[in-house]
Design an enzyme around this catalytic site. Structure first.
Site, mmCIF file in Angstrom:
data_model
loop_
_atom_site.group_PDB
_atom_site.id
_atom_site.type_symbol
_atom_site.label_atom_id
_atom_site.label_comp_id
_atom_site.label_asym_id
_atom_site.label_seq_id
_atom_site.Cartn_x
_atom_site.Cartn_y
_atom_site.Cartn_z
ATOM 1 N N CYS A 8 0.842 -1.196 0.000
ATOM 2 C CA CYS A 8 0.000 0.000 0.000
ATOM 3 C C CYS A 8 0.876 1.245 0.000
ATOM 4 C CB CYS A 8 -0.918 -0.006 1.209
ATOM 5 S SG CYS A 8 -0.028 0.103 2.753
ATOM 6 N N SER A 9 0.235 2.379 0.096
ATOM 7 C CA SER A 9 1.007 3.624 0.075
ATOM 8 C C SER A 9 1.410 4.059 1.487
ATOM 9 C CB SER A 9 0.234 4.732 -0.634
ATOM 10 O OG SER A 9 -1.052 4.869 -0.088
#
Length: 101
Positions: A8-9
């Site tokens: 994910c970020s």
């Protein structure tokens, strides 16, 4: 042991989802390792995991990551937005396991 990696970020939501997935795996007696990393660490982790799940917010990376994962005969897919939003560890775990060859 199966190995699942979530990418994910930022990481806050994904880390919570990993915790829920681990709890479900423990309750069901499934021998699995589940971790979360930032997108930037994807390539260096390719040899170490069986399947890679992307958070819905970074689904735009799927095609690029799958091309790299193909060299290792591994799958990359995107976590269902509703399962991610509701932190449904059981459904995401089942989805991940279904992708492992």
């Amino acid at each position: 042991m199966k190995k699942i990696l979530l990418c994910c970020s930022a990481g806050m939501s994904t880390s919570l989802l990993v915790t829920k997935m681990k709890k479900v795996a423990e309750e069901k007696g499934i021998d699995v390792e589940i971790n979360a990393i930032a997108l930037e660490l994807f390539e260096e982790n390719l040899p170490n995991y069986d399947v890679f799940l992307l958070g819905p917010q970074v689904k735009f990376k799927k095609t690029d990551f799958q091309k790299k994962a193909d060299a290792f005969n591994k799958k990359v897919d995107v976590i269902n937005m509703i399962d991610y939003g509701t932190m449904n560890g059981a459904k995401v775990l089942d989805f991940a396991l279904s992708l492992i060859k």
